[in-house]
Design a protein around this motif. Sequence first.
Motif, PDB file in Angstrom:
ATOM      1  N   LEU A 243       0.832  -1.190   0.000  1.00  0.00           N
ATOM      2  CA  LEU A 243       0.000   0.000   0.000  1.00  0.00           C
ATOM      3  C   LEU A 243       0.873   1.249   0.000  1.00  0.00           C
ATOM      4  N   MET A 244       0.492   2.212  -0.823  1.00  0.00           N
ATOM      5  CA  MET A 244       1.231   3.465  -0.935  1.00  0.00           C
ATOM      6  C   MET A 244       0.692   4.460   0.098  1.00  0.00           C
ATOM      7  N   LEU A 245       1.548   4.930   0.989  1.00  0.00           N
ATOM      8  CA  LEU A 245       1.117   5.790   2.085  1.00  0.00           C
ATOM      9  C   LEU A 245       1.289   7.276   1.804  1.00  0.00           C
ATOM     10  N   GLY A 246       2.130   7.632   0.844  1.00  0.00           N
ATOM     11  CA  GLY A 246       2.361   9.040   0.549  1.00  0.00           C
ATOM     12  C   GLY A 246       3.785   9.451   0.856  1.00  0.00           C
ATOM     13  N   ARG A 247       4.180  10.608   0.323  1.00  0.00           N
ATOM     14  CA  ARG A 247       5.553  11.098   0.505  1.00  0.00           C
ATOM     15  C   ARG A 247       5.701  12.045   1.685  1.00  0.00           C
ATOM     16  N   SER A 248       4.611  12.329   2.369  1.00  0.00           N
ATOM     17  CA  SER A 248       4.680  13.182   3.558  1.00  0.00           C
ATOM     18  C   SER A 248       3.605  12.745   4.539  1.00  0.00           C
ATOM     19  N   LEU A 249       3.774  13.156   5.788  1.00  0.00           N
ATOM     20  CA  LEU A 249       2.758  12.855   6.794  1.00  0.00           C
ATOM     21  C   LEU A 249       1.426  13.504   6.439  1.00  0.00           C
ATOM     22  N   ASN A 250       1.481  14.721   5.922  1.00  0.00           N
ATOM     23  CA  ASN A 250       0.248  15.405   5.538  1.00  0.00           C
ATOM     24  C   ASN A 250      -0.490  14.653   4.437  1.00  0.00           C
ATOM     25  N   GLU A 251       0.277  14.085   3.504  1.00  0.00           N
ATOM     26  CA  GLU A 251      -0.364  13.338   2.422  1.00  0.00           C
ATOM     27  C   GLU A 251      -1.069  12.101   2.969  1.00  0.00           C
ATOM     28  N   PHE A 252      -0.421  11.388   3.895  1.00  0.00           N
ATOM     29  CA  PHE A 252      -1.057  10.216   4.491  1.00  0.00           C
ATOM     30  C   PHE A 252      -2.262  10.624   5.336  1.00  0.00           C
ATOM     31  N   ALA A 253      -2.132  11.719   6.084  1.00  0.00           N
ATOM     32  CA  ALA A 253      -3.268  12.212   6.874  1.00  0.00           C
ATOM     33  C   ALA A 253      -4.455  12.518   5.972  1.00  0.00           C
ATOM     34  N   GLY A 254      -4.178  13.099   4.800  1.00  0.00           N
ATOM     35  CA  GLY A 254      -5.245  13.392   3.852  1.00  0.00           C
ATOM     36  C   GLY A 254      -5.933  12.131   3.363  1.00  0.00           C
ATOM     37  N   LYS A 255      -5.169  11.059   3.155  1.00  0.00           N
ATOM     38  CA  LYS A 255      -5.759   9.794   2.724  1.00  0.00           C
ATOM     39  C   LYS A 255      -6.726   9.267   3.785  1.00  0.00           C
ATOM     40  N   LEU A 256      -6.428   9.554   5.050  1.00  0.00           N
ATOM     41  CA  LEU A 256      -7.267   9.085   6.148  1.00  0.00           C
ATOM     42  C   LEU A 256      -8.419  10.039   6.455  1.00  0.00           C
TER      43      LEU A 256
END
Length: 310
Positions: A109-122
Amino acid sequence: MDNSLMQLPATGTLQSSCLSRMTKAGRAKISILEEDAASAGEIGYMARAMIWASMPHSKVDGAHYKRDNGIASITMLVDPEIGLPYGKLPRLITAWMTREAKLTGSRELMLGRSLNEFAGKLGLSTSGGRRGDTSRLKVQATKLFSTFVSLKAHQGNDFNYKNVAVSDDGMLLWNPTRPGERSLWESTVTLSEQFFAECVNHAVPFDLRVLHVLRSPLAIDLYMWLTWRVYKMPRPTLVPWKSLRFQFGAGYMETSQGMAHFRAEFHRCLRDVSALYPAARFTSEQDGLRLYPSRTHVSVRSVHSLGARS
């Protein structure tokens, strides 16, 4: 307490001026009542094993956590230096992983290149600070991805068990002090074969919006458990308070006072869940919670429709 007797507001008669003054959570609640998850594009999934597991609600010292609801015992293990996952965030992450695994068919699973990007996915806030979501997200993700779950069913003298590691490997390259900073490579997590199979073959559908409205981890666990438990229920079933405390009541003393505190908090969360999932039918009785055959919060037809489009 029979939730079928609860009176909910006639949301269709609310004036737009009132809506504009409502909180974001208030508007989300009305959306959940007026539009089903399929129409809103908000069908989520939770791996069944993690509904049984019921992660800690608050921080737990050590690397071992066990719950037993009388039907099965659930043990969670983790590296002592990392610690056990707890609170709302790992529940959101687990729901996201389950849905991604089902829709992509991939263990990686691709989580993103930044914490903000992963937070946005959630669907989380990207605000920083001590109480911001991103300041705790990497910590809880690390704890969850490192967790090992063992399930053991009680069936007389038989020994039936299942061991599930959440992930085999991964890399979290985010800078927690700079949540918006993008790394050169994308952070990833590879689900274990066992957990991936749980996500694909034994996932429980639910309304993803409910997870964002509910604040209490206990309320989230109760919502997940209810929409799974009533599925294909052939007849009314009484779940004793002792079993409910074993499954949901981590942190409450095993005394009459501890049970009283648990029941009070359980009822508070039950009211919150019932307001968002009014189709769930139950009565609170002296000996336990009696469940009645009810509609799941997301219909099987809606899930099949989503699967056909993906």
